[in-house]
Write a protein that holds these residues in place. Structure first.
Motif: not given
Length: 197
Positions: A25-33
């Motif tokens: 979830a954190l990696v997906r958030e970082v990618g989208k951010f």
């Protein structure tokens, strides 16, 4: 006697899915951010340089370009990066987002001011558009982005607990052993007559 491999597999079976869920979830958030930030950065860069070319003062140009880019970033982060998180209200989120972005803007402006006015008063090379872009856009944006990710995630878009993985299925309890009770007759039988010899 238990197998040592089985003992090691039980914690791993419960820990690994939890770690995967949390860091995934954190990696997906970082990618989208990062994607939203990249688009906002491009908008900021273009508008900043257009304003510089029209003769705007460096700090005013940076402030204007950042305000426009921030509006784009807010929409992208609210409706894409953290759409799964708690949203208490558009006005509140927008206000807190801009306040925290003001700190990020202050970081970028501080880097630009130190370069353009501080170092530029000693070395005129620091007052060129290239130097302004390096100090304001690269250095200031990099440090400001780290602050923004942390603060937006914590203060603007609320907490969203990562769903815990389903626990491993426990073996079904064996059926309780049948009671070993002697079958007792429900009625009394007359004792058989003993034959006397």
């Amino acid at each position: 006697m238990t197998d040592a491999g089985t003992l090691g597999a039980v914690p791993a079976a419960t820990i690994l899915p939890a770690l995967r869920a949390r860091f995934g979830a954190l990696v997906r958030e970082v990618g989208k951010f990062g994607t939203v930030g990249g688009i906002a950065f491009a908008i900021d860069l273009v508008i900043f340089n257009v304003l510089l070319q029209t003769g705007a003062e460096s700090l005013l140009a940076k402030t204007g370009s950042t305000l426009i880019a921030t509006s784009v970033a807010f929409a992208g982060n609210r409706y894409w990066t953290w759409r799964h998180r708690e949203h208490t209200g558009m006005a509140r989120q927008y206000t807190v987002f801009f306040l925290l972005n003001g700190v990020g803007l202050g970081i970028g402006l501080a880097c630009l001011a130190i370069s353009h006015y501080g170092l530029g008063s000693i070395w005129p090379e620091f007052q060129t558009p290239l130097a302004d872009n390096i100090s304001g856009q690269l250095v200031g944006t990099a440090v400001g982005t780290l602050f923004r990710f942390w603060s937006y995630r914590r203060f603007v878009f609320g907490e969203a607990p990562v769903p815990a993985p389903a626990p491993a299925a426990a073996p079904a309890d064996p059926a309780p052993p049948a009671a070993k009770m002697a079958t007792r007759p429900t009625h009394k039988t007359a004792p058989s007559a003993v034959r006397r010899m």
